[in-house]
Design an enzyme around this catalytic site. Structure first.
Site, PDB file in Angstrom:
ATOM      1  N   HIS A  35      -4.203  18.825   4.587  1.00 57.12           N
ATOM      2  CA  HIS A  35      -4.403  18.626   6.019  1.00 57.12           C
ATOM      3  C   HIS A  35      -3.190  17.944   6.633  1.00 57.12           C
ATOM      4  CE1 HIS A  35      -6.888  16.401   9.322  1.00 57.12           C
ATOM      5  NE2 HIS A  35      -6.267  17.451   9.800  1.00 57.12           N
ATOM      6  N   SER A  77      -8.826  21.644   9.440  1.00 53.61           N
ATOM      7  CA  SER A  77      -9.068  20.248   9.803  1.00 53.61           C
ATOM      8  C   SER A  77     -10.546  19.910   9.790  1.00 53.61           C
ATOM      9  CB  SER A  77      -8.441  19.919  11.162  1.00 53.61           C
ATOM     10  OG  SER A  77      -8.634  20.958  12.071  1.00 53.61           O
ATOM     11  N   ASP A 123       0.833  -1.207   0.000  1.00 50.38           N
ATOM     12  CA  ASP A 123       0.000   0.000   0.000  1.00 50.38           C
ATOM     13  C   ASP A 123       0.868   1.258   0.000  1.00 50.38           C
ATOM     14  OD1 ASP A 123      -2.234  -1.538  -0.015  1.00 50.38           O
ATOM     15  OD2 ASP A 123      -2.767  -1.217   2.083  1.00 50.38           O
ATOM     16  N   VAL A 164      -4.238  29.664   9.491  1.00 55.30           N
ATOM     17  CA  VAL A 164      -4.691  30.615  10.520  1.00 55.30           C
ATOM     18  C   VAL A 164      -5.780  29.941  11.353  1.00 55.30           C
ATOM     19  CG1 VAL A 164      -4.076  32.588   9.064  1.00 55.30           C
ATOM     20  CG2 VAL A 164      -6.419  31.733   9.021  1.00 55.30           C
ATOM     21  N   ASP A 176       2.328  36.216   9.669  1.00 59.44           N
ATOM     22  CA  ASP A 176       1.331  36.244  10.744  1.00 59.44           C
ATOM     23  C   ASP A 176       0.842  37.680  10.888  1.00 59.44           C
ATOM     24  OD1 ASP A 176      -0.057  35.785  13.382  1.00 59.44           O
ATOM     25  OD2 ASP A 176       0.873  33.825  13.162  1.00 59.44           O
ATOM     26  N   LYS A 199     -10.399  32.879   7.139  1.00 59.09           N
ATOM     27  CA  LYS A 199      -9.648  32.220   6.063  1.00 59.09           C
ATOM     28  C   LYS A 199      -9.951  32.903   4.730  1.00 59.09           C
ATOM     29  CE  LYS A 199      -9.169  27.781   8.509  1.00 59.09           C
ATOM     30  NZ  LYS A 199      -7.760  27.456   8.703  1.00 59.09           N
ATOM     31  N   MET A 206       0.672  24.942  13.840  1.00 59.41           N
ATOM     32  CA  MET A 206       0.736  24.212  12.577  1.00 59.41           C
ATOM     33  C   MET A 206       1.592  24.946  11.550  1.00 59.41           C
ATOM     34  SD  MET A 206      -0.855  21.504  13.258  1.00 59.41           S
ATOM     35  CE  MET A 206      -1.060  20.682  11.690  1.00 59.41           C
TER      36      MET A 206
HETATM   37  P1  NAD Z   1      -2.816  28.431  16.188  1.00 65.11           P
HETATM   38  O1  NAD Z   1      -3.826  29.146  16.964  1.00 65.11           O
HETATM   39  O2  NAD Z   1      -1.655  27.837  16.884  1.00 65.11           O
HETATM   40  O3  NAD Z   1      -2.222  29.394  15.072  1.00 65.11           O
HETATM   41  C1  NAD Z   1      -2.971  30.239  14.262  1.00 65.11           C
HETATM   42  C2  NAD Z   1      -2.073  31.393  13.855  1.00 65.11           C
HETATM   43  O4  NAD Z   1      -2.713  32.142  12.838  1.00 65.11           O
HETATM   44  C3  NAD Z   1      -1.755  32.349  14.998  1.00 65.11           C
HETATM   45  O5  NAD Z   1      -0.362  32.533  15.097  1.00 65.11           O
HETATM   46  C4  NAD Z   1      -2.451  33.638  14.558  1.00 65.11           C
HETATM   47  O6  NAD Z   1      -1.771  34.805  15.000  1.00 65.11           O
HETATM   48  C5  NAD Z   1      -2.389  33.494  13.057  1.00 65.11           C
HETATM   49  N1  NAD Z   1      -3.309  34.382  12.368  1.00 65.11           N
HETATM   50  C6  NAD Z   1      -4.546  34.762  12.724  1.00 65.11           C
HETATM   51  N2  NAD Z   1      -5.039  35.633  11.817  1.00 65.11           N
HETATM   52  C7  NAD Z   1      -4.103  35.781  10.880  1.00 65.11           C
HETATM   53  C8  NAD Z   1      -4.020  36.569   9.692  1.00 65.11           C
HETATM   54  N3  NAD Z   1      -4.992  37.373   9.322  1.00 65.11           N
HETATM   55  N4  NAD Z   1      -2.890  36.480   8.955  1.00 65.11           N
HETATM   56  C9  NAD Z   1      -1.891  35.667   9.337  1.00 65.11           C
HETATM   57  N5  NAD Z   1      -1.920  34.930  10.454  1.00 65.11           N
HETATM   58  C10 NAD Z   1      -3.002  34.991  11.214  1.00 65.11           C
HETATM   59  O7  NAD Z   1      -3.617  27.335  15.365  1.00 65.11           O
HETATM   60  P2  NAD Z   1      -3.088  25.948  14.775  1.00 65.11           P
HETATM   61  O8  NAD Z   1      -3.286  24.887  15.769  1.00 65.11           O
HETATM   62  O9  NAD Z   1      -1.745  26.156  14.186  1.00 65.11           O
HETATM   63  O10 NAD Z   1      -4.148  25.692  13.617  1.00 65.11           O
HETATM   64  C11 NAD Z   1      -4.131  26.393  12.399  1.00 65.11           C
HETATM   65  C12 NAD Z   1      -5.015  25.712  11.408  1.00 65.11           C
HETATM   66  O11 NAD Z   1      -4.589  24.367  11.238  1.00 65.11           O
HETATM   67  C13 NAD Z   1      -6.477  25.631  11.793  1.00 65.11           C
HETATM   68  O12 NAD Z   1      -7.253  25.748  10.636  1.00 65.11           O
HETATM   69  C14 NAD Z   1      -6.602  24.241  12.368  1.00 65.11           C
HETATM   70  O13 NAD Z   1      -7.905  23.722  12.278  1.00 65.11           O
HETATM   71  C15 NAD Z   1      -5.668  23.484  11.464  1.00 65.11           C
HETATM   72  N6  NAD Z   1      -5.144  22.224  11.992  1.00 65.11           N
HETATM   73  C16 NAD Z   1      -4.773  22.137  13.285  1.00 65.11           C
HETATM   74  C17 NAD Z   1      -4.276  20.935  13.772  1.00 65.11           C
HETATM   75  C18 NAD Z   1      -3.823  20.820  15.197  1.00 65.11           C
HETATM   76  O14 NAD Z   1      -3.545  19.693  15.635  1.00 65.11           O
HETATM   77  N7  NAD Z   1      -3.701  21.908  15.933  1.00 65.11           N
HETATM   78  C19 NAD Z   1      -4.149  19.846  12.922  1.00 65.11           C
HETATM   79  C20 NAD Z   1      -4.510  19.972  11.594  1.00 65.11           C
HETATM   80  C21 NAD Z   1      -5.010  21.182  11.147  1.00 65.11           C
END
Ligand code: NAD
Length: 722
Positions: free
Chosen positions: A457, A436, A301, A407, A350, A414, A331
């Site tokens: 993702h 996610s 696989d 973000v 950011d 987004k 992330m």
């Molecule tokens: P986080 O809160 O750690 O980080 C988000 C970042 O985005 C922050 O640093 C924030 O300042 C920044 N941000 C906000 N507005 C912004 C803008 N206008 N321009 C640029 N940056 C901006 O969140 P995370 O855990 O890193 O998650 C981020 C994304 O990844 C989400 O969509 C989440 O669902 C997805 N995700 C998270 C995981 C997880 O395990 N945490 C896994 C897969 C996917």
């Protein structure tokens, strides 16, 4: 006399024979029947002409040295063919024994990867020189396929390194070493920079050691560190099975136990009898079900997935030179690191310069740790960091040919960040979101070029998690999908491809695991038993502790959104018994998980201590008990059944993607070979699984009813394959 079709004999004027491994019918050399015949032929000739032979060099004409056992043969082994597997293993070992006792120095000139059988051939040589080729790996990874090295790998590593090091460094983890690390671990003798140096080193060894022998053939040889017969070692011996049992936590992995037994038992007898012991354990594993599951997933696989079975075929491959990562949180920071590590320039954006710098500091932290462990150099660290440009200014994204947005999980935000950058980046830049939970179709509405928009993702922590789930939205074009696939390969991760749907594949399926664990707590079963059942099923994280990490409010938020969507569409939400437990935990007891300081477990300074005693008081019902097997299987079945529904719904289109995604992304137990291979490999096959699902449905609820596709497959006697 057999003919050598896969090993070429080249002899020079000095009497040095080079045996070139070069199977004309395959791109890599494997331990198939033609190889066995060829080995016979060259051994017969070496023995007959030994007077004219000064030494032997074994090398390969392929990119790799030798790929190992032929897994296409091995996966078909059954208890009925056990005799053949056993004698095949013994035959190879007898031949390699003839090679090492030829009475002439034999050198392995390892020109590329030597894993499994390849390293076993090298182990039967008196000297091992490895070329420092890119991607070259050395080791015995059989355990990762549910097997043990059956070509003398256990016997010889024990004699070379001692029982403890052989087990811990080579056999039990199946680690694949780079040539440098293989040298440091004592697996090889020399690393050289090019082929010329390799040949020179091999010849020099032959010149200097005309009477070379294996250490274990020198009179008075003792296994380093001793054997169970030596009191010092015997005193430590009980720790091995105890540690192993602790690591496996009751999960059904037979290979590590067999490896331990073969190593210890084989250390107490001579090399020929040790070979017999090894062959017996090897045969048992090869003919059993778990090696088949694991070989199917981690070899076949994996190969299908990484070679692009799910990638649109007609799009030419393309590499990303400069990527914009939007959001430098947990992330985004990890994604920036993984991209920079693969040589891609990264602009990490950011809301403020400080936040972006913090994101970059994450890479510096990882690299400093790697430096401290000797896994990188100051130059490499600096070069990687120089590739990451932190910024708060969208103008800095000019020229980026891919965007990965990470973000906060908020559709409006987004949309806004994509608006901000879509005219700044390259006009055909690939647009990806790391959401996610949000539908890709919904997010695509916020960009002008919807065909270029795709879900990417990643899993946390990004630097360590090997999987990326690519989500194709309704309007995602083939080109974007192919480019996303190529980007994931470029950063050396494994891509699976799914169609857009709430929770995609991974988040939706892992939700069923969590819900099932929580539902059992709601039924009054002891929480400790639920955790133990998850461990014994082979899950790397126990179910309640996993939910505490994710926080209980997350599935609740996801559920509320999903419920609203179902009801808006005029449907009826099917409540899951876990929902009430989670709601009570959050609302009544204010225990939202680790980040909130309390969840199913108690925490002290963020560290998990014990299961919350209140669970017994508020949930446990005295006398509540179900068979332990049911507890394990409810979690496994919940995930597999929903995966079948995802196939029915067309969210998943590849069995290999489902298997690999489930093990690499969401911790579905590796011994099963993945979430659909588990069904194939279940006792009684697909029909057996279906019958068992019906039993579980009768006992625990309609959610275990087999979906139509499963019933159909069972009736037709089919398996889940691509
Ligand atoms: P986080 O809160 O750690 O980080 C988000 C970042 O985005 C922050 O640093 C924030 O300042 C920044 N941000 C906000 N507005 C912004 C803008 N206008 N321009 C640029 N940056 C901006 O969140 P995370 O855990 O890193 O998650 C981020 C994304 O990844 C989400 O969509 C989440 O669902 C997805 N995700 C998270 C995981 C997880 O395990 N945490 C896994 C897969 C996917």
């Amino acid at each position: 006399m057999s003919e050598s079709t896969t090993i070429r004999w080249e002899q020079d004027g000095d009497g040095i024979v080079t045996l070139v491994l070069d199977d004309p019918n395959q791109s890599a050399n494997t331990m198939n029947a033609a190889f066995a015949d060829s080995l016979d032929a060259v051994l017969d000739r070496l023995e007959a002409e030994v007077e004219q032979v000064r030494g032997v060099i074994i090398t390969s004409a392929k990119k790799t040295f030798f790929a190992g056992g032929d897994l296409r043969d091995l996966i078909r082994a059954t208890p009925e063919t056990a005799e053949q597997v056993y004698s095949g293993s013994l035959r190879i070992k007898r031949r390699l024994r003839r090679l090492e006792t030829l009475g002439r120095p034999v050198v392995a000139a390892i020109n590329g990867a030597a894993l499994g059988g390849g390293y076993e051939i090298a182990l039967a040589c008196h000297h091992r020189v490895a070329l420092d080729a890119p991607g070259s790996k050395i080791g015995l990874p059989e355990v990762t396929l549910g097997l043990l090295p059956g070509g003398g790998g256990v016997v010889r590593t024990v004699r070379l390194l001692g029982i403890a090091d052989a087990l811990l460094k080579v056999l039990l983890q199946g680690r694949q070493y780079t040539p440098d690390r293989a040298l440091a671990a004592g697996l090889i003798h020399e690393v050289v920079a090019d082929r010329e140096a390799m040949t020179a080193a091999a010849r020099a060894f032959i010149e200097a050691n005309p009477d070379a022998r294996q250490p274990w053939d020198v009179p008075g040889y003792k296994i380093p560190g001793g054997t169970p017969k030596s009191p010092a070692f015997a005193a430590n011996l009980p720790a091995f099975p105890a540690n192993l049992a602790k690591q496996l936590a009751g999960a059904p992995y037979p290979a590590p136990r067999s490896i331990l037994a073969a190593a210890v038992e084989g250390s107490q007898v001579d090399i020929d009898n040790a070979a017999v012991i090894e062959a017996r354990y090897f045969t048992e594993l090869a003919c059993g079900p778990i090696s088949k599951n694991m070989t199917q997933a981690f070899f076949f696989d994996m190969q299908a997935v990484n070679s692009g079975a799910s990638r649109p075929k007609d799009v030419p491959a393309r590499q990303v030179a400069k990527v914009a990562v939007l959001g430098a949180g947990m992330m985004g920071a990890g994604i920036a690191y993984s991209c920079a590590r693969a040589g891609i320039d990264v602009v990490l954006k950011d809301v403020s310069q400080e936040a972006a710098e913090r994101g970059k500091a994450y890479s510096a932290g990882l690299l400093d740790k790697a430096l401290a462990k000797g896994r990188t150099t100051p130059e490499k660290r600096d070069a990687l960091l120089a590739r990451i440009t932190p910024t708060a200014d969208p103008a800095d994204l000019a020229g980026c040919d891919a965007v990965i947005e990470a973000v906060f999980e908020d559709a409006a935000l987004k949309h806004k960040v994509f608006q901000e950058i879509q005219d700044v980046v390259a006009p055909d830049a690939l647009l990806c979101s790391n959401t996610s939970t949000l539908p890709i179709g919904l997010l695509a509405e916020g960009v002008e070029r919807q065909a270029d928009f795709v879900g990417l993702h990643f899993f946390s922590p990004v630097d360590r998690m090997p999987l990326v789930e690519i989500i194709r939205g309704e309007r995602t074009g083939d080109e974007a999908l192919a480019r996303a696939f190529d980007l994931v390969r470029q950063i050396r991760k494994t891509p699976i491809v799914v169609n857009d749907s709430r929770g995609f594949f991974t988040s939706r399926v892992i939700g069923h695991f969590i819900n099932e664990g929580v539902a059992m707590v709601g039924e009054g079963l002891p929480a400790a038993s639920v955790e133990q059942a998850a461990a014994q099923a082979g899950y790397p994280a126990k179910v309640l502790s996993l939910l505490d990490e994710l926080t209980l409010t997350l599935p609740r938020k996801i559920r509320r959104e999903a419920r609203a969507a179902v009801e808006t569409a005029g449907g009826t939400w099917q409540e899951h018994p876990a929902e009430r437990v989670i709601d009570r935990m959050v609302d009544e007891f204010e225990r939202p998980g680790r980040s909130g300081g309390a969840g199913f477990y108690d925490y002290e300074d963020g560290r998990r201590t014990v299961l919350w005693p209140g669970l017994a008081e508020h949930f446990a019902k005295p006398g509540a008990q179900i068979p332990f097997r049911d507890m394990r299987e409810r979690m496994l079945f919940a995930e597999s059944l929903d995966t079948v529904r995802l196939l029915e719904e067309g969210v998943l289109t590849s069995v290999a993607d489902a298997n690999i995604g489930s093990v690499l992304g969401i911790g579905f137990p590796a011994w099963t070979g993945g979430v659909l291979q588990y069904i194939n490999g279940y006792e009684g096959g697909v029909a057996g699984f279906t019958a068992r699902a019906r039993e579980l449905a009768t006992a625990y609820g309609e959610r275990f009813n087999p979906p139509a596709l499963l019933v159909e497959k069972a009736e037709r006697g089919e398996r889940f394959t691509d």
